[in-house]
Design a protein around this motif. Structure first.
Motif, PDB file in Angstrom:
ATOM      1  N   ASP A  49       0.813  -1.226   0.000  1.00  0.00           N
ATOM      2  CA  ASP A  49       0.000   0.000   0.000  1.00  0.00           C
ATOM      3  C   ASP A  49       0.844   1.273   0.000  1.00  0.00           C
ATOM      4  OD1 ASP A  49      -2.253  -1.501  -0.083  1.00  0.00           O
ATOM      5  OD2 ASP A  49      -2.711  -1.342   2.061  1.00  0.00           O
ATOM      6  N   GLY A  50       2.133   1.139   0.203  1.00  0.00           N
ATOM      7  CA  GLY A  50       3.005   2.307   0.146  1.00  0.00           C
ATOM      8  C   GLY A  50       3.379   2.680  -1.275  1.00  0.00           C
ATOM      9  N   LEU A  51       3.045   1.797  -2.214  1.00  0.00           N
ATOM     10  CA  LEU A  51       3.338   2.046  -3.626  1.00  0.00           C
ATOM     11  C   LEU A  51       2.029   2.269  -4.369  1.00  0.00           C
ATOM     12  CD1 LEU A  51       5.837  -0.908  -3.932  1.00  0.00           C
ATOM     13  CD2 LEU A  51       6.483   1.460  -4.421  1.00  0.00           C
ATOM     14  N   THR A  52       2.054   3.066  -5.428  1.00  0.00           N
ATOM     15  CA  THR A  52       0.862   3.190  -6.255  1.00  0.00           C
ATOM     16  C   THR A  52       0.679   1.873  -7.014  1.00  0.00           C
ATOM     17  OG1 THR A  52       2.089   4.107  -8.104  1.00  0.00           O
ATOM     18  CG2 THR A  52       1.203   5.687  -6.513  1.00  0.00           C
ATOM     19  N   TYR A  55       3.152   0.443  -9.531  1.00  0.00           N
ATOM     20  CA  TYR A  55       4.513   0.079  -9.089  1.00  0.00           C
ATOM     21  C   TYR A  55       4.548  -1.142  -8.171  1.00  0.00           C
ATOM     22  CZ  TYR A  55       6.499   4.278 -11.143  1.00  0.00           C
ATOM     23  OH  TYR A  55       6.926   5.230 -12.028  1.00  0.00           O
ATOM     24  N   GLN A  56       3.375  -1.636  -7.780  1.00  0.00           N
ATOM     25  CA  GLN A  56       3.383  -2.750  -6.821  1.00  0.00           C
ATOM     26  C   GLN A  56       4.114  -4.002  -7.321  1.00  0.00           C
ATOM     27  OE1 GLN A  56      -0.765  -2.841  -5.718  1.00  0.00           O
ATOM     28  NE2 GLN A  56      -0.547  -1.048  -4.391  1.00  0.00           N
ATOM     29  N   PRO A  57       4.120  -4.281  -8.632  1.00  0.00           N
ATOM     30  CA  PRO A  57       4.861  -5.468  -9.097  1.00  0.00           C
ATOM     31  C   PRO A  57       6.365  -5.450  -8.771  1.00  0.00           C
ATOM     32  CG  PRO A  57       3.326  -4.749 -10.787  1.00  0.00           C
ATOM     33  CD  PRO A  57       3.310  -3.694  -9.714  1.00  0.00           C
ATOM     34  N   ILE A  58       6.908  -4.279  -8.457  1.00  0.00           N
ATOM     35  CA  ILE A  58       8.339  -4.218  -8.119  1.00  0.00           C
ATOM     36  C   ILE A  58       8.634  -5.055  -6.864  1.00  0.00           C
ATOM     37  CG2 ILE A  58       8.281  -2.132  -6.652  1.00  0.00           C
ATOM     38  CD1 ILE A  58      11.004  -3.023  -9.214  1.00  0.00           C
ATOM     39  N   LEU A  59       7.578  -5.276  -6.040  1.00  0.00           N
ATOM     40  CA  LEU A  59       7.789  -6.046  -4.809  1.00  0.00           C
ATOM     41  C   LEU A  59       8.170  -7.494  -5.092  1.00  0.00           C
ATOM     42  CD1 LEU A  59       4.860  -4.628  -2.651  1.00  0.00           C
ATOM     43  CD2 LEU A  59       7.292  -4.079  -2.505  1.00  0.00           C
ATOM     44  N   ASP A  60       7.842  -7.972  -6.280  1.00  0.00           N
ATOM     45  CA  ASP A  60       8.211  -9.352  -6.627  1.00  0.00           C
ATOM     46  C   ASP A  60       9.610  -9.411  -7.237  1.00  0.00           C
ATOM     47  OD1 ASP A  60       5.703 -10.170  -5.806  1.00  0.00           O
ATOM     48  OD2 ASP A  60       4.829  -9.725  -7.777  1.00  0.00           O
ATOM     49  N   GLN A  61      10.211  -8.235  -7.395  1.00  0.00           N
ATOM     50  CA  GLN A  61      11.566  -8.195  -7.949  1.00  0.00           C
ATOM     51  C   GLN A  61      12.532  -7.728  -6.843  1.00  0.00           C
ATOM     52  OE1 GLN A  61      11.325  -5.902 -11.660  1.00  0.00           O
ATOM     53  NE2 GLN A  61       9.177  -6.477 -11.773  1.00  0.00           N
ATOM     54  N   ALA A 248       8.557   1.303   4.786  1.00  0.00           N
ATOM     55  CA  ALA A 248       9.036   2.090   3.652  1.00  0.00           C
ATOM     56  C   ALA A 248       9.834   1.172   2.742  1.00  0.00           C
ATOM     57  CB  ALA A 248       9.904   3.248   4.129  1.00  0.00           C
ATOM     58  N   GLY A 249       9.471   1.143   1.496  1.00  0.00           N
ATOM     59  CA  GLY A 249      10.262   0.327   0.576  1.00  0.00           C
ATOM     60  C   GLY A 249       9.547   0.071  -0.723  1.00  0.00           C
ATOM     61  N   PRO A 250      10.348  -0.132  -1.813  1.00  0.00           N
ATOM     62  CA  PRO A 250      11.796   0.009  -1.809  1.00  0.00           C
ATOM     63  C   PRO A 250      12.205   1.483  -1.804  1.00  0.00           C
ATOM     64  CG  PRO A 250      10.990  -0.873  -3.920  1.00  0.00           C
ATOM     65  CD  PRO A 250       9.809  -0.574  -3.097  1.00  0.00           C
ATOM     66  N   VAL A 251      13.142   1.797  -0.907  1.00  0.00           N
ATOM     67  CA  VAL A 251      13.666   3.165  -0.765  1.00  0.00           C
ATOM     68  C   VAL A 251      15.170   3.079  -0.462  1.00  0.00           C
ATOM     69  CG1 VAL A 251      11.531   4.272   0.047  1.00  0.00           C
ATOM     70  CG2 VAL A 251      13.043   3.157   1.695  1.00  0.00           C
ATOM     71  N   ARG A 252      15.845   4.211  -0.581  1.00  0.00           N
ATOM     72  CA  ARG A 252      17.297   4.213  -0.336  1.00  0.00           C
ATOM     73  C   ARG A 252      17.686   4.639   1.072  1.00  0.00           C
ATOM     74  NH1 ARG A 252      19.585   3.126  -5.135  1.00  0.00           N
ATOM     75  NH2 ARG A 252      18.167   3.527  -6.861  1.00  0.00           N
ATOM     76  N   TYR A 309       5.251   6.283  -5.034  1.00  0.00           N
ATOM     77  CA  TYR A 309       4.713   5.987  -3.705  1.00  0.00           C
ATOM     78  C   TYR A 309       3.323   6.598  -3.498  1.00  0.00           C
ATOM     79  CZ  TYR A 309       9.699   5.094  -3.060  1.00  0.00           C
ATOM     80  OH  TYR A 309      10.985   4.644  -3.212  1.00  0.00           O
ATOM     81  N   SER A 310       2.623   6.078  -2.502  1.00  0.00           N
ATOM     82  CA  SER A 310       1.275   6.591  -2.229  1.00  0.00           C
ATOM     83  C   SER A 310       1.311   7.807  -1.304  1.00  0.00           C
ATOM     84  CB  SER A 310       0.410   5.482  -1.618  1.00  0.00           C
ATOM     85  OG  SER A 310       1.012   4.964  -0.464  1.00  0.00           O
ATOM     86  N   GLU A 311       2.513   8.143  -0.775  1.00  0.00           N
ATOM     87  CA  GLU A 311       2.624   9.316   0.098  1.00  0.00           C
ATOM     88  C   GLU A 311       3.866  10.129  -0.237  1.00  0.00           C
ATOM     89  OE1 GLU A 311       2.408   8.628   4.286  1.00  0.00           O
ATOM     90  OE2 GLU A 311       0.762   7.192   4.112  1.00  0.00           O
ATOM     91  N   LEU A 312       3.764  11.430   0.007  1.00  0.00           N
ATOM     92  CA  LEU A 312       4.935  12.307  -0.048  1.00  0.00           C
ATOM     93  C   LEU A 312       4.782  13.312   1.092  1.00  0.00           C
ATOM     94  CD1 LEU A 312       7.513  13.422  -1.366  1.00  0.00           C
ATOM     95  CD2 LEU A 312       6.078  14.698  -2.948  1.00  0.00           C
TER      96      LEU A 312
END
Ligand SMILES: [Zn+2]
Length: 493
Positions: A49-52, A55-61, A248-252, A309-312
């Protein structure tokens, strides 16, 4: 980052007046059982839910991304922090690793950070310290093979400086605001230089980091409004204290700011929640900043790729920089948060551009600051021209020129590491000449190909680390041209 003294002679005056700001007026470490955090490295559902949605498919990578679980305990005095960290680290290299290195940035930022105990897969290990205690090396009894992971656990405590004298005050308890930048043991990047670490110069950003996932729990006095990177997932009060958790993730990086004075102004646009935290008196400026943020997300979303992300979140802090970027979070210095302040709009747009150039597309911020700073300056110019037309962008373009003029348009390469510039050269070249380089590149490639290249650059390097060589070769690929001379004239020494 947008350092304050880097603007112009006018800014130098402001800096002087900034120095006139008057100065304002222990907890126990939390024991973290190892089993509580030994989750599967593949369990990433909490970050969804932190990603729009797109972009959620990035979680599988990003299977190699580090998984941090951090606890902070902020003492009632607000400048003593104790904490613990458990991190699952995966060897993403094609060689075995005999050690894992962590940055202890508070030790270079005027603070004091001690790591008390280190465990590797539950076995106590004696680490060693170098680079003025800002680099912690954890030797591994059994070398970590490619794709293998290991769990590292440590406890730490930090004394936060009560001044903003070093590195713009990114880590400070000052003016009733606690700003906790890079306040946990952060895994260094392993790249073609090996474990890449140096003592950060006073100008510029201090981190160079890979995409990671963070679960963070903060125990703090109830009087504070806490603002963290990513998304708040739980909060509860216990007497005079509160416990708030974030994902938070993925983040730097993970950033936390806190103040008893924070009030929030918020707005939701296209599924993204924007929040601006500041003391009440800055509310008109906060509203104005949010309007700029909405327009910036639209401009950069169209030009590069949508914000992930869903927040800024924005926070005001007393930093000496005009603004500082963190993943999904931005710190803005208090004195410009006024609708009539001419720095506010450019600073907000610049820091939002960093969400693309620093966070989504990473780079070595110490060796190649032009890839995030010069590019964010150019993106800010695009923000002004897309929002107000060429004429409306003139003011900011003059600012780029003015910075370069302030060092006599010296033809110092844009592509030097931060440590090779003096403070005024860093401003004049990286924030001035560097922004103008992208205009020269656009003119050389043609508008259409340049725009296509920028999209391609962001797409192919998203969630990863870009380099100057990648940047040039991708530009040449898109334009079908040789840009050697242009890059030699502007970028490379
Ligand atoms: Zn910047």
């Amino acid at each position: 980052m947008k350092p304050i003294f880097l603007f112009s002679n006018l800014t130098l005056l402001f800096l002087t007046s900034c120095l006139l700001f008057s100065k304002p007026t222990e907890a126990t470490p939390e024991q973290i059982p190892a089993t509580a955090t030994a989750k599967s490295p593949n369990d990433r559902s909490i970050y969804r839910d932190g990603l729009t949605p797109e972009y959620q498919p990035i979680l599988d990578q990003l299977s190699y991304a580090s998984m941090y679980d951090i606890k902070f305990n902020i003492a009632d005095d607000l400048f003593h922090i104790t904490g613990s960290e458990t991190v699952i680290y995966t060897n993403a290299e094609d060689l075995e690793l005999k050690e894992v290195k962590f940055r202890l940035f508070p030790n270079t930022l005027g603070g004091d950070m001690h790591v008390n105990e280190v465990f590797v897969n539950n076995e106590a290990i004696i680490p060693n310290y170098t680079l003025d205690d800002s680099l912690l090396t954890v030797p591994l009894k059994k070398p970590l093979q490619p794709q293998e992971n290991t769990t590292l656990r440590m406890e730490f405590n930090i004394t936060v400086p009560q001044s903003i004298d070093l590195n713009y005050g990114v880590l400070a308890y000052y003016g009733n605001v606690l700003a906790l930048a890079h306040a946990y043991p952060m895994i260094a990047v392993y790249d073609d230089e090996g474990w890449n670490a140096e003592i950060p110069p006073q100008s510029g950003d201090v981190t160079y980091s890979d995409m990671s996932f963070f679960l963070v729990t903060v125990d703090a006095p109830k009087s504070l409004t806490l603002v963290g990177s990513g998304r708040e997932i739980s909060s509860q009060e216990n007497g005079s204290r509160q416990t708030v958790s974030y994902e938070a993730g993925p983040v730097r990086d993970f950033y936390l700011a806190a103040s008893p004075d924070y009030e929030v102004v918020s707005k939701e646009v296209n599924g993204i929640t924007l929040r601006f935290y500041s003391s009440d008196k800055f509310q008109p400026g906060a509203n104005s900043a949010i309007e700029t943020a909405v327009k910036s997300l639209e401009v950069f979303g169209k030009r590069y790729t949508p914000y992930p992300y869903s927040e800024l979140d924005f926070v005001t802090t007393p930093t000496y920089a005009l603004g500082i970027e963190y993943p999904g979070m931005i710190a803005i210095t208090e004195w410009i948060v006024d609708p009539d302040n001419s720095y506010l709009e450019a600073t907000v747009a610049h820091e939002i551009a960093h969400q693309w150039f620093y966070n989504l597309v990473g780079n070595d911020q110490l060796d190649d600051p032009w890839l995030d700073e010069s590019l964010s300056q150019y993106a800010t110019l695009q923000y002004f021209s897309d929002t107000y037309g060429q004429t409306g962008a003139l003011g900011f373009r003059l600012d780029l020129e003015g910075r370069w003029n302030s060092i006599g348009q010296a033809e110092i390469p844009v592509g030097l590491p931060v440590r090779d510039y003096t403070g005024s050269e860093y401003s004049g070249i990286v924030y001035g000449r560097g922004g103008l380089f992208f205009e020269a590149l656009r003119d050389e490639m043609g508008n259409e190909k340049f725009d296509a290249f920028m999209k391609e650059y962001v797409k192919t390097n998203a969630w990863d680390i870009a380099t100057p060589q990648k940047f040039q070769s991708q530009a040449e690929l898109v334009c079908g041209c040789d840009l050697t001379d242009l890059f030699n004239d502007w970028i490379f020494p």
